[in-house]
Design a protein around this motif. Structure first.
Motif, short mmCIF file in Angstrom:
data_model
loop_
_atom_site.label_atom_id
_atom_site.label_comp_id
_atom_site.label_asym_id
_atom_site.label_seq_id
_atom_site.Cartn_x
_atom_site.Cartn_y
_atom_site.Cartn_z
N PHE A 1 53.87 -18.41 -20.16
CA PHE A 1 55.12 -18.50 -20.91
C PHE A 1 54.96 -18.78 -22.40
O PHE A 1 55.87 -18.55 -23.17
CB PHE A 1 56.04 -19.53 -20.27
N VAL A 2 53.80 -19.29 -22.80
CA VAL A 2 53.59 -19.59 -24.22
C VAL A 2 52.53 -18.66 -24.81
O VAL A 2 52.77 -17.98 -25.80
CB VAL A 2 53.21 -21.08 -24.44
N ASP A 3 51.35 -18.64 -24.19
CA ASP A 3 50.26 -17.82 -24.70
C ASP A 3 50.35 -16.35 -24.30
O ASP A 3 49.59 -15.54 -24.81
CB ASP A 3 48.91 -18.35 -24.20
N GLN A 4 51.24 -16.03 -23.38
CA GLN A 4 51.36 -14.67 -22.86
C GLN A 4 50.00 -14.10 -22.43
O GLN A 4 49.69 -12.94 -22.64
CB GLN A 4 52.02 -13.72 -23.87
N GLY A 5 49.17 -14.96 -21.84
CA GLY A 5 47.88 -14.52 -21.31
C GLY A 5 46.83 -14.20 -22.35
O GLY A 5 45.86 -13.53 -22.04
#
Length: 157
Positions: free
Chosen positions: A43-47
């Motif tokens: 949800f923050v780093d988008q993988g």
């Protein structure tokens, strides 16, 4: 490991030589706690960064926390020492299991190499299938089988 962290915590608590009402919750939470970083990962780093590079998957971090907390518990809250030991054992078990095919920063903070025992090649269109169809997944099934065996054994008593 994809699915065996929670059952590994269950096995750890069940095989503990002493019993304590907080052992099972401590082991289960410790066994899965490092993977709560998946929320940040998605949800923050988008993988963008492998989640095994986050601080919750760094053994040195947990070693330092354990080195601070365990002596305090031994001196001032002795009844909580065993659950805390099991909690940290489950955390380290998580990282050992992740080392099999996922890679862990065992050298951090001195180096940023992800140490892994077995490289799992991207042989399938989706990475999950590559893990599920690799021979190391048999180890996960073995952990599940042991956990189910211990659970059935207990439920018969």
């Amino acid at each position: 490991m994809l699915t065996a962290h929670l059952p590994s915590g269950y096995v750890l608590a069940r095989l503990a030589p002493e019993k304590h009402r907080l052992l099972m919750p401590a082991a289960l939470i410790g066994a899965v706690l490092p993977d709560f970083d998946m929320l940040w990962f998605h949800f923050v780093d988008q993988g963008s960064i492998h989640h095994h590079r986050y601080w919750v998957h760094v053994p040195a971090f947990w070693g330092a926390i354990a080195a601070l907390i365990l002596p305090v518990l031994a001196l001032f809250a002795r009844p909580l020492l065993l659950p805390a030991l099991v909690f940290f054992a489950a955390l380290f078990l998580h990282m050992v299991l992740d080392t099999i095919g996922g890679g862990i920063l065992w050298g951090a903070p001195l180096n940023d190499h992800l140490y892994t025992l077995v490289e799992i090649p991207a042989s399938q269109p989706h990475w999950v299938l590559s893990f599920l169809l690799h021979w190391t997944f048999v180890l996960e099934l073995g952990i599940w089988a042991l956990a189910l065996y211990l659970w059935r054994k207990r439920s018969r008593i």
